[in-house]
Design a protein around this motif. Structure first.
Motif, short mmCIF file in Angstrom:
data_model
loop_
_atom_site.label_atom_id
_atom_site.label_comp_id
_atom_site.label_asym_id
_atom_site.label_seq_id
_atom_site.Cartn_x
_atom_site.Cartn_y
_atom_site.Cartn_z
N ILE A 152 0.85 -1.19 0.00
CA ILE A 152 0.00 0.00 0.00
C ILE A 152 0.89 1.24 0.00
O ILE A 152 1.89 1.30 0.71
N THR A 153 0.51 2.24 -0.78
CA THR A 153 1.28 3.49 -0.80
C THR A 153 0.78 4.44 0.28
O THR A 153 -0.41 4.46 0.59
N LYS A 154 1.70 5.20 0.84
CA LYS A 154 1.35 6.16 1.88
C LYS A 154 0.85 7.45 1.22
O LYS A 154 1.62 8.38 0.97
N GLN A 155 -0.44 7.48 0.94
CA GLN A 155 -1.03 8.65 0.29
C GLN A 155 -2.50 8.75 0.70
O GLN A 155 -3.08 7.81 1.23
N LEU A 156 -3.10 9.89 0.41
CA LEU A 156 -4.48 10.15 0.81
C LEU A 156 -5.46 9.17 0.19
O LEU A 156 -6.43 8.75 0.83
N LEU A 157 -5.23 8.76 -1.06
CA LEU A 157 -6.15 7.83 -1.72
C LEU A 157 -6.24 6.49 -0.98
O LEU A 157 -7.26 5.81 -1.05
N SER A 158 -5.18 6.11 -0.27
CA SER A 158 -5.20 4.84 0.46
C SER A 158 -6.12 4.89 1.67
O SER A 158 -6.54 3.85 2.17
N SER A 159 -6.42 6.09 2.16
CA SER A 159 -7.21 6.23 3.38
C SER A 159 -8.71 6.29 3.12
O SER A 159 -9.50 6.33 4.07
N ILE A 160 -9.13 6.31 1.84
CA ILE A 160 -10.56 6.34 1.52
C ILE A 160 -10.96 5.03 0.84
O ILE A 160 -10.12 4.27 0.37
N LYS A 161 -12.27 4.77 0.80
CA LYS A 161 -12.76 3.50 0.26
C LYS A 161 -13.16 3.68 -1.21
O LYS A 161 -14.28 4.08 -1.53
N THR A 162 -12.22 3.42 -2.09
CA THR A 162 -12.53 3.39 -3.52
C THR A 162 -12.81 1.95 -3.94
O THR A 162 -12.53 1.01 -3.19
N THR A 163 -13.32 1.77 -5.15
CA THR A 163 -13.61 0.42 -5.63
C THR A 163 -12.38 -0.27 -6.20
O THR A 163 -12.49 -1.40 -6.68
N ASN A 164 -11.23 0.36 -6.13
CA ASN A 164 -9.99 -0.32 -6.51
C ASN A 164 -9.44 -1.03 -5.28
O ASN A 164 -8.72 -0.45 -4.47
N VAL A 217 -1.85 0.20 20.43
CA VAL A 217 -1.32 1.00 19.32
C VAL A 217 -1.99 0.59 18.02
O VAL A 217 -2.25 -0.60 17.77
N THR A 218 -2.26 1.57 17.17
CA THR A 218 -2.73 1.31 15.81
C THR A 218 -1.98 2.26 14.88
O THR A 218 -1.61 3.37 15.29
N PRO A 219 -1.71 1.86 13.63
CA PRO A 219 -0.97 2.75 12.72
C PRO A 219 -1.73 4.05 12.45
O PRO A 219 -2.97 4.03 12.33
N PRO A 220 -1.05 5.17 12.33
CA PRO A 220 -1.71 6.42 11.96
C PRO A 220 -2.18 6.37 10.51
O PRO A 220 -1.63 5.62 9.70
N VAL A 221 -3.19 7.17 10.19
CA VAL A 221 -3.73 7.20 8.83
C VAL A 221 -2.65 7.59 7.83
O VAL A 221 -2.68 7.15 6.67
N SER A 222 -1.68 8.37 8.25
CA SER A 222 -0.60 8.79 7.36
C SER A 222 0.24 7.63 6.84
O SER A 222 0.98 7.77 5.86
N GLU A 223 0.14 6.45 7.48
CA GLU A 223 0.87 5.27 7.01
C GLU A 223 0.17 4.59 5.82
O GLU A 223 0.71 3.65 5.24
N GLY A 224 -1.03 5.05 5.48
CA GLY A 224 -1.74 4.49 4.34
C GLY A 224 -2.95 3.65 4.72
O GLY A 224 -3.59 3.07 3.84
N CYS A 225 -3.28 3.59 6.02
CA CYS A 225 -4.42 2.76 6.42
C CYS A 225 -5.74 3.48 6.17
O CYS A 225 -5.80 4.71 6.07
N LEU A 226 -6.79 2.69 6.06
CA LEU A 226 -8.12 3.23 5.91
C LEU A 226 -8.51 4.00 7.17
O LEU A 226 -8.24 3.56 8.28
N ASN A 227 -9.13 5.13 6.98
CA ASN A 227 -9.61 5.92 8.11
C ASN A 227 -10.92 5.29 8.61
O ASN A 227 -12.01 5.79 8.38
#
Length: 279
Positions: free
Chosen positions: A138-150, A195-205
């Motif tokens: 997963i790339t560390k970017q804003l698109l990774s934090s939202i739910k797209t159909t990709n 602990v949970t990874p911050p959203v900036s790491e690329g996880c879903l918000n």
């Protein structure tokens, strides 16, 4: 005319011919849980959907209010006779036209609803084994934090888990740090620190992620933090679990040769049900 599975038919016979969600993954979605005719965490889901639409530059219709979407979902749920306990998915896709560059940014939506067995969240006990999925990152970017159909990483990761007798896999980002599980956010307990990874790491918000962070902060003796987690950290953990709005909290019992307790998971499920008056 088009060729659909070997048959030459009119392109009008297939609604996917120009559908941008199908052709380009040009769509976002939300999955919600309904209990007794009420959408849980409605506001969080609504604002995340609106944020996702803004990120990908979709035009938000004037009537796309929280009350309107709630009405659309509940109407379908009642029509399907699943209002006591169900899951619904709303997919918003950009309307037909254009190639990579859309002809316009207007949208349409599709809602589906199916029943769930239980109203309250419950702890699924028994063995639940996970491992890392390292074929893709997963790339560390804003698109990774939202739910797209990709969701091809999630799809291929799920196939990998199934082929290897695993219940789930843990996804990594391009700096090889832990991001999330295939179907939800991941939490790690070590020495009374959750602990949970911050959203900036690329996880879903995640919507349930937010709930669990809030509930955990109310547990005496537990320190809660959003910090980077390495794969090596997982093997030193006392407990691991996955969260999403449908399952709630799913404890991980085994990662490689390490086995984990499920005590904090039990506590959080109880507090989650109590906060929602589901007990």
């Amino acid at each position: 005319m088009i060729n659909f599975n070997g048959a030459i038919v009119s392109e009008d016979a297939n609604i996917l011919v120009q559908n941008r969600g199908f052709l380009y993954g040009d769509a976002v979605f939300e999955t919600v849980k309904i209990v007794n005719g009420k959408i849980l965490f409605l506001e969080d889901h609504y604002f995340r959907l609106m944020s996702s639409m803004r990120v990908v530059r979709m035009e938000i219709p004037m009537d796309f209010t929280m009350e309107y979407l709630e009405e659309q979902i509940i109407t379908l749920v009642k029509n399907n006779n699943v209002e006591s306990s169900s899951r619904a998915r709303i997919t918003v896709y950009r309307n037909d036209g254009g190639y990579y560059l859309p002809q316009n940014n207007t949208v349409s939506f599709l809602i589906q609803a199916i029943p769930l067995e239980n109203t309250a969240y419950f702890l699924r006990e028994g063995e639940y084994e996970v491992d890392l999925f390292k074929d893709f990152y997963i790339t560390k970017q804003l698109l990774s934090s939202i739910k797209t159909t990709n969701r091809l990483i999630n799809v291929t990761g799920s196939i990998y888990a199934n082929e290897n007798g695993l219940d789930n896999c843990i996804l990594l980002n391009d700096t090889k740090n832990v991001v999330e599980a295939l179907q939800g956010n991941i939490f790690m307990l070590k020495d009374n620190r959750l602990v949970t990874p911050p959203v900036s790491e690329g996880c879903l918000n995640g919507v349930m992620r937010k709930q669990i962070l809030g509930l955990a902060k109310k547990i005496s003796g537990i320190e809660v933090a959003e910090e980077i987690i390495s794969p090596f950290d997982l093997q030193k953990a006392d407990e691991l679990f996955v969260t999403n709005v449908i399952k709630g909290v799913q404890p991980i019992t085994k990662y490689r040769k390490k086995e984990f307790s499920i005590e904090i998971s039990k506590t959080l499920v109880a507090k989650l049900n109590e906060s929602l008056n589901l007990v």
